[in-house]
Design an enzyme around this catalytic site. Structure first.
Site, PDB file in Angstrom:
ATOM      1  N   ASP A  95     -11.355   2.146   2.984  1.00 30.41           N
ATOM      2  CA  ASP A  95     -11.620   0.534   2.681  1.00 30.41           C
ATOM      3  C   ASP A  95     -13.041   0.749   2.872  1.00 30.41           C
ATOM      4  O   ASP A  95     -13.335  -0.529   2.377  1.00 30.41           O
ATOM      5  CB  ASP A  95     -11.097  -0.050   4.280  1.00 30.41           C
ATOM      6  CG  ASP A  95     -10.230  -0.561   3.955  1.00 30.41           C
ATOM      7  OD1 ASP A  95      -9.363  -0.799   3.010  1.00 30.41           O
ATOM      8  OD2 ASP A  95      -9.297  -1.082   5.296  1.00 30.41           O
ATOM      9  N   GLN A 114      -4.989  -1.755   9.507  1.00 30.98           N
ATOM     10  CA  GLN A 114      -4.867  -2.850   8.679  1.00 30.98           C
ATOM     11  C   GLN A 114      -5.511  -3.857   9.715  1.00 30.98           C
ATOM     12  O   GLN A 114      -4.788  -4.126  11.032  1.00 30.98           O
ATOM     13  CB  GLN A 114      -3.506  -3.456   8.582  1.00 30.98           C
ATOM     14  CG  GLN A 114      -2.741  -4.473   7.042  1.00 30.98           C
ATOM     15  CD  GLN A 114      -3.788  -4.359   6.264  1.00 30.98           C
ATOM     16  OE1 GLN A 114      -3.395  -4.031   5.453  1.00 30.98           O
ATOM     17  NE2 GLN A 114      -3.843  -5.449   5.625  1.00 30.98           N
ATOM     18  N   LYS A 149       1.101  -1.174   0.213  1.00 32.86           N
ATOM     19  CA  LYS A 149      -0.135  -0.352  -0.575  1.00 32.86           C
ATOM     20  C   LYS A 149       0.713   1.430  -0.396  1.00 32.86           C
ATOM     21  O   LYS A 149       0.757   2.267  -0.628  1.00 32.86           O
ATOM     22  CB  LYS A 149      -1.022   0.231   1.406  1.00 32.86           C
ATOM     23  CG  LYS A 149      -2.193  -1.109   1.135  1.00 32.86           C
ATOM     24  CD  LYS A 149      -2.895  -1.239   2.377  1.00 32.86           C
ATOM     25  CE  LYS A 149      -3.791  -2.908   1.720  1.00 32.86           C
ATOM     26  NZ  LYS A 149      -4.339  -3.131   2.329  1.00 32.86           N
TER      27      LYS A 149
END
Ligand code: NAP
Length: 283
Positions: free
Chosen positions: A119, A96, A52
């Site tokens: 997200d 995460q 990422k």
């Protein structure tokens, strides 16, 4: 033989589009910034976070990296998120998953400001998705839709079978397909006669987490097959939820694993960061 949908190529196209947008924003002194938070040292998570950050570098998005020890308390994590929610320079916050067991994941995801929820997991954004108004859409499901559309496949009016009803893939992708005017059947472990559903479908999205679950005799000729599964086999190789060799012979389009849906998730994350930044700057 099916046409292979090249997720690496399509994800690069999207990242290049994002890169251009980041350059345009920079001319107005607006610089998108993503905070990436990792708690603990889960090896797979370390790889995801590294990828990422690499993608941020590629498209020109600034990344703030927080690599916290596995002993970090829930309160410490919530305090960090609170400070990032209030920081106007930070446009997106990514925590995460999975988190260590002593931290309540739902509580953490709820604490992220919906406008920085790149997200797309916050219930507010899930709600917007369900009424067809989402700006920040969950990345993997949005990536599946891009793969289909950018391969020139018209979704409208098609019969779609989604295999798996998780909050991060199955449910959101079924809502996105519905918004594209598909007729969607959402299948799960209690679905009776799943072969009847898959045989009837023009488009199948497989997200069950079971290697080679979708067999060639479960699909009809010309079906479009999108394989979300990522399963690590004993030999160390990755394998999808679709029996690629069997389905490739009957499908019209199919995604490989790796190199299909996988690379799209990060590309869509980059896209979401820019969308979040633009919306926060009222652009
Ligand atoms: P999950 O949370 O484990 O959900 C699996 C779903 O599959 C559940 O809804 C389950 O039904 C259903 N299922 C299980 N066995 C079934 C069966 N025999 N018949 C029909 N349905 C069945 O999985 P997930 O998080 O959605 O992930 C699915 C796969 O996608 C995994 O391989 C994961 O690694 C991969 N993934 C990839 C990406 C990417 O970036 N490419 C992102 C996320 C996930 P019930 O609800 O009834 O239990």
């Amino acid at each position: 033989m099916a046409q292979i949908i090249d997720g690496k190529k399509i994800s690069l196209e999207i990242k290049d589009e994002v890169k251009k947008e980041v350059e345009t924003l920079a001319k107005k002194s607006i610089n998108p910034c993503l905070a990436v938070i990792l708690v603990g040292e889960n090896p797979a998570s370390l790889v995801y976070v590294r990828n990422k950050k690499k993608a941020c570098e590629y498209v020109g998005i600034k990344s703030l990296s927080y690599e916290l020890s596995s002993g970090t308390t829930e309160k410490e994590l919530l305090d960090l998120i609170d400070s990032l929610n209030k920081n106007p320079e930070c446009n997106g916050i990514l925590v995460q998953l999975p988190l260590p067991k002593h931290i309540n994941e739902d509580k953490v995801l709820l604490s992220i400001s919906p406008e920085k929820d790149v997200d797309g997991f916050h219930p507010f954004n899930v709600g917007l998705l369900s009424i067809g108004n989402a700006v920040l859409k969950a990345c993997t499901p949005a990536g599946c839709i891009e793969l289909i559309k950018r391969s020139g496949i018209d979704i409208s009016g098609k019969k779609c079978a989604v295999l798996g009803r998780s909050n991060i893939v199955g449910k959101p992708v079924s809502m996105l397909l519905t918004a594209e005017n598909a007729t969607v059947t959402l299948c799960h472990s209690k679905t009776k006669d799943i072969i009847n559903e898959t045989k009837n479908a023009d488009i199948i999205i497989a997200a069950v987490g079971k290697p080679k679950f979708l067999k060639g005799d479960m699909i009809s000729d010309g079906a479009v097959i999108i394989d979300v599964g990522i399963n690590r086999m004993e030999n160390g190789k990755l394998c999808g939820d679709v029996n690629f060799d069997e389905c490739e012979k009957k499908a019209s389009f199919i995604t490989p694993v790796p190199g299909g849906v996988g690379p799209m998730t990060i590309a869509m994350l980059m896209k979401n960061c820019v969308l979040a930044c633009k919306s926060q700057n009222k652009i």
